[in-house]
Design a protein around this motif. Sequence first.
Motif, short mmCIF file in Angstrom:
data_model
loop_
_atom_site.label_atom_id
_atom_site.label_comp_id
_atom_site.label_asym_id
_atom_site.label_seq_id
_atom_site.Cartn_x
_atom_site.Cartn_y
_atom_site.Cartn_z
N SER A 131 0.83 -1.20 0.00
CA SER A 131 0.00 0.00 0.00
C SER A 131 0.87 1.25 0.00
CB SER A 131 -0.95 0.00 1.20
OG SER A 131 -0.29 0.37 2.40
N ILE A 134 2.41 1.65 -3.59
CA ILE A 134 1.35 2.05 -4.52
C ILE A 134 0.97 3.51 -4.31
CG2 ILE A 134 -1.06 1.68 -5.17
CD1 ILE A 134 -0.63 -1.31 -4.43
N LYS A 167 -2.99 1.12 6.29
CA LYS A 167 -2.42 1.77 5.10
C LYS A 167 -1.51 2.91 5.56
CE LYS A 167 -6.59 2.27 3.59
NZ LYS A 167 -7.81 2.62 2.84
N TYR A 290 -7.36 -0.94 -3.72
CA TYR A 290 -6.22 -1.33 -4.56
C TYR A 290 -6.57 -2.38 -5.63
CZ TYR A 290 -3.64 1.22 -1.03
OH TYR A 290 -3.20 2.20 -0.18
#
Length: 468
Positions: A131, A134, A167, A290
Motif C-alpha cells: 500500500s 502504490i 495503510k 487497490y
Amino acid sequence: MVFSSLIFIFKFLPLTLLLYYISPKPLRNLVLLIASLVFYGWGEPLYIVLMIFTTVFDYICGLLIHKYDEHIIKKKIIFILSVIINLGILSFFKYYGFLVDNINSVFGLNIVASKLPLPVGISFYTFQTMSYVIDVYLKKVQVQRNIISFGTYVTMFPQLVAGPIVKYGDVEKQLKHREESLEKFSEGVEIFIIGLAKKVVLANNIGLLWTTVKATSFGEITVLSAWLGIIAFTFQIYFDFSGYSDMAIGLGKMFGFELMKNFNYPYISKSVSEFWRRWHISLGDWFREYVYIPLGGNRCERTKQYRNLFIVWFLTGLWHGANWNFIFWGLYFGFFITLEKMFLKSWLDKLPRVLFHVYTLLVVIVGWVFFEFESLWGAFKYIGIMFGFGSNGLYDKQSLYFIKTNLLLFIAVSLCSLPLLKGLFESIKNKRKGLKAIAISMMYLALLILSTTYLVNESYNPFLYFRF
C-alpha cells in the motif's frame, strides 16, 4: 508470542512501555521498532530476516519512485518490480505447496514440494508495504525518507500479526507527530482488556464446543449437534479475531497511535454486503482501494461490475489461505453479494425486517463451514447433516447435553455480539463520577483477573487468524 499470553501481558508489554516512555520523543520510533522486531523474532527468529528485507526493499523502492518521478518508464519499472517481489515472496511461502500439489494432481506428476512454515503475519505486512509503494507511485502520500519511521510502520507489533491492515496514509502523520496522553493511554488499556476478555473468556470457551463437535465422526453427529457446533464456531471466530483486533487498537493507543476499527458488530447485519462492511473492515478497504476501484469498481457497465466483484472475492478467499476451501468460501460470498446487487436486495427489502437477519446469518453460518473445513467434501457433508441429509437423527443425548452445559455461554456471546451492552456501558462510563468511576475501574480489573486466571490454567488458547 501472542497478546493473549502471560509473558506478553506481564513481561514484554510493561518493559516495552517503560522503555518507550522514558525515551526522548525522537527515539520512541526506534524503541518501538526494536521491540517489534523482538516480538516477531520471539516466535519467528529466522523469518525476521525476511521481514527486514521486505522493509528495506520497499523503503528503497519508495525513494527510487520519488527520485524518478519525471521518468515515467523508470518509475513504472520500479513500481512493477516492487509488486512482483512482494507478491512473489508471499506466493512462495503461502502458495508454493498448494500450486505444486495441484500440478501433481492435474498432470499425474510427483513433484516434491518442501513444506515451509508460513511466516506469521506475512499476509498483513505484505499488504501494508504494498500500500505504501502504490500510494507513493500514485502520489497519494509523501515518500518516507526516515527508514526508522518506515520500519516502525511495517513492523509495529500491535497490528503486526493479525491487523488491522494499516495503510501508510492512515499513520503517515502519526509516525512524525502523535499525542501520547494519560487519557489516551487509559482508554487503550480499557480497550485491550475488553479485547483480551473477548478472546480468552468468550472465544476460547465457546470454541471448546466446536472442537468437540468437529472431532466427532460424521456418522455420529445429529442435526442439532451440527448446528450447535457451527454456531459455536461462528461466535468463536468473531470474538477471537475481533478480540485480537481490539487488543491491537488498545495497544496502539498506549503508544499514541490511532488505528482503524476492524469490526463493527457484523452479526446484526441485514445483508451479506453489509456483513462484509462490518467484518474485517481493513481488509475490505484494502481490496476496494487497490483492486476493485482500479478495475473500474461501480463506474463500469453491470457485467464488468460483477466481474470485478468476483475477482475481488476470489482474491479475498485466496488471501485467507492456500486451499480450495478458502477460494470456494470467497466465491461463495461473492456470489451472494452479486445476487444482492442484481435483484436479491430489492426483493429482501419487501420482506419483514427480521427475515433480513435470518437470511444473512444463515448465509454467514453456512459460509463458516467452508472456511473451517479444509476438505470441500467434508464441508458439504457437514452442511448436509445440518439440513437433515443422512441418518444421524435430529438430536440425541449428547446434543441435549451440549445445550444444557453451554446455554449460559450462548446467551453471553449472543448479548456481547450486539451493540446494546456497549451502548449501555458507554452511557454509564461517560457519566462516571465517584462510586461509578470506582465501579467501572473495578469491572476492568475483574475482567483482567478473570482473563489471567484462564491463561494461568490455559489448555485451549488458539488464535484462529494466526495461520493467515
